[in-house]
Design an enzyme around this catalytic site. Structure first.
Site, short mmCIF file in Angstrom:
data_model
loop_
_atom_site.label_atom_id
_atom_site.label_comp_id
_atom_site.label_asym_id
_atom_site.label_seq_id
_atom_site.Cartn_x
_atom_site.Cartn_y
_atom_site.Cartn_z
N LYS A 26 0.87 -1.18 0.00
CA LYS A 26 0.00 0.00 0.00
C LYS A 26 0.90 1.22 0.00
O LYS A 26 1.37 1.66 1.06
CB LYS A 26 -0.88 0.01 1.26
CG LYS A 26 -2.00 -1.01 1.24
CD LYS A 26 -2.77 -1.01 2.54
CE LYS A 26 -3.73 0.14 2.70
NZ LYS A 26 -4.92 0.02 1.85
N1 PMP Z 1 -7.67 -3.50 -2.54
C1 PMP Z 1 -7.17 -2.28 -2.37
C2 PMP Z 1 -6.61 -1.55 -3.54
C3 PMP Z 1 -7.19 -1.67 -1.10
O1 PMP Z 1 -6.70 -0.44 -0.94
C4 PMP Z 1 -7.76 -2.35 -0.02
C5 PMP Z 1 -7.80 -1.71 1.33
N2 PMP Z 1 -6.60 -1.91 2.04
C6 PMP Z 1 -8.26 -3.64 -0.24
C7 PMP Z 1 -8.20 -4.19 -1.50
C8 PMP Z 1 -8.82 -4.43 0.90
O2 PMP Z 1 -7.81 -4.73 1.82
P1 PMP Z 1 -8.07 -4.93 3.36
O3 PMP Z 1 -9.17 -5.92 3.47
O4 PMP Z 1 -6.79 -5.45 3.88
O5 PMP Z 1 -8.43 -3.61 3.93
#
Ligand code: PMP
Length: 321
Positions: free
Chosen positions: A162
Site C-alpha cells: 500500500k
Molecule cells: N484492494 C485495495 C486496492 C485496497 O486499498 C484495499 C484496502 N486496504 C483492499 C483491496 C482491501 O484490503 P483490506 O481488506 O486489507 O483492507
C-alpha cells in the site's frame, strides 16, 4: 488550524514518539512524500467489544506495513512491536471505542530529488471515528461503474503493498465513477478481467459458491478478503479463488465488495464503462437487492470483528489489555 473542515477530528495524533493535539501541525511543504507519494500506510479498524475496543487483525496489518515499506525501500524507524504499541496507545489516548486507524510511514524532509537519499523515514499514527465508508445507505446495496482505466498490473508494481503514490489511480477513478453518477468504481485488469475496487476486493456468488480472485489478477489480497474466505468456509459455503471475468460478474447471483474501510457492502448493479467508445450497459445483480449470502457475510463479519464469535477471537487485539 485544521478546525474548519469536514474531517471528524479526534483529540490526538501520534507523531515520532509524541502525542500531539489533532489541530497541531508542523510538517514542512518540502517533505518528499507530499510531492511523490513516497509513503506507505495501513488502514485498520478497531471495534467496540464487551472487553473494550479491539483492533481487528493488527499483526497482519503491521506485517503488511513492513512489507510495503520494503517495496519502497524504506527502513521503518521503529520495529513491529513498537509500532503495535504506538497504535494501541493512539486509540487509548483518544478514548475511542471504535475507530479507523491510519499509520503512515513517509520519506520526510531532506532533499527533493526523486531518490530520497537525505530524507529520514518518519511515522505518524492517527485514529478517529470513521463510520460507513460509502455512507450509511450503502448497506442497502451500491451501484458500481467499471472505469475505462485498467488497474496497475502486478508486473508493474507489487500489488500487495500500500504505497501512497499508487493510490492516485484509486482517487482518480473513484472521482470518475462519482462524476458519472455511481457509488464506486470497479477496475478491470490489463487482461480485461475483473480486478478490484479502488480500495476494496470483490466477491461474486454463483450457485451458492463464493468466488474471489487473487494477486495474479492485479489485486491487493486484502485482510478482509482472507478473513471472509475463512468465515465463509466455516459457515459451510464452498469458496473458490480464481479469475473473474466480466461475464462472471454480470451473471453473478450476488456481488459484494470487502475491505477494512468499507467492511462488507453488497453491489446491486454494475455498469460497464470499460470501453469509452462502446455502449454503456447497466447489469443488475440478481434481483437488484442485497442477496442472502452477502447479507450473511455482512452479519458474520460484524460478529467476528466485535468479539461476538469466540472462533474469531484470535483476530482481535484488545487495546486495554
Ligand atoms: N484492494 C485495495 C486496492 C485496497 O486499498 C484495499 C484496502 N486496504 C483492499 C483491496 C482491501 O484490503 P483490506 O481488506 O486489507 O483492507
Amino acid at each position: 488550524m485544521f478546525l474548519n473542515t469536514h474531517f471528524p477530528r479526534a483529540e490526538k495524533y501520534w507523531y515520532m514518539g509524541k502525542l500531539r493535539d489533532w489541530s497541531e501541525a508542523g510538517l514542512h511543504p518540502m517533505i518528499h512524500a507530499l510531492h511523490y507519494g513516497t509513503s506507505t500506510f495501513e488502514g485498520i479498524r478497531a471495534y467496540n467489544t464487551a472487553r473494550g475496543p479491539a483492533i481487528f487483525r493488527l499483526p497482519e496489518h503491521v506485517d503488511r506495513l513492513f512489507l510495503s515499506a520494503g517495496v519502497v525501500k524504506m527502513k521503518p524507524p521503529f520495529n513491529k512491536d513498537e509500532i503495535t504499541d504506538f497504535i494501541k496507545l493512539t486509540v487509548r489516548a483518544n478514548n475511542l471505542e471504535s475507530c479507523y486507524i491510519r499509520p503512515l510511514l513517509f520519506f520526510s524532509y531532506g532533499n527533493l530529488g526523486l531518490v530520497p537519499k537525505a530524507c529520514p523515514v518518519e511515522l505518524a499514527i492517527s485514529a478517529w471515528e470513521w463510520g460507513a465508508y460509502l455512507g450509511e445507505k450503502a448497506g442497502a446495496g451500491i451501484n458500481t461503474y467499471i472505469v475505462p482505466w485498467r488497474r496497475v498490473h502486478h508486473t508493474q508494481f507489487n500489488m500487495s503493498a500500500k504505497l501512497g503514490g499508487v493510490y492516485v489511480q484509486s482517487t482518480i477513478c473513484g472521482l470518475e465513477a462519482r462524476e458519472e453518477g455511481f457509488d464506486e468504481a470497479v477496475f478491470l485488469n490489463l487482461e480485461g478481467r475483473v480486478a478490484e475496487g479502488p480500495g476494496q476486493n470483490i466477491f461474486i456468488v454463483k450457485n451458492g459458491t463464493l468466488v474471489t480472485n487473487d494477486r495474479k489478477e492485479s489485486v491487493l489480497e486484502g485482510i478482509t478478503r482472507t478473513s471472509l474466505l475463512e468465515i465463509a468456509r466455516d459457515l459451510g459455503f464452498k469458496t473458490v479463488v480464481r479469475p473473474i471475468t466480466k461475464e462472471d460478474l454480470f451473471g453473478a447471483d450476488e456481488v459484494f465488495f470487502c475491505g477494512t474501510a468499507v467492511e462488507v457492502i453488497p453491489i446491486i448493479s454494475v455498469t460497464d464503462g470499460s470501453d469509452p467508445a462502446g455502449p454503456r450497459i447497466k447489469h443488475t445483480v440478481g434481483k437488484g437487492v442485497p442477496g442472502p449470502i452477502a447479507l450473511k457475510m455482512v452479519g458474520a463479519y460484524k460478529e467476528a470483528v466485535s468479539g461476538r464469535s469466540p472462533r474469531y477471537e484470535k483476530w482481535l487485539t484488545y487495546v486495554n489489555g
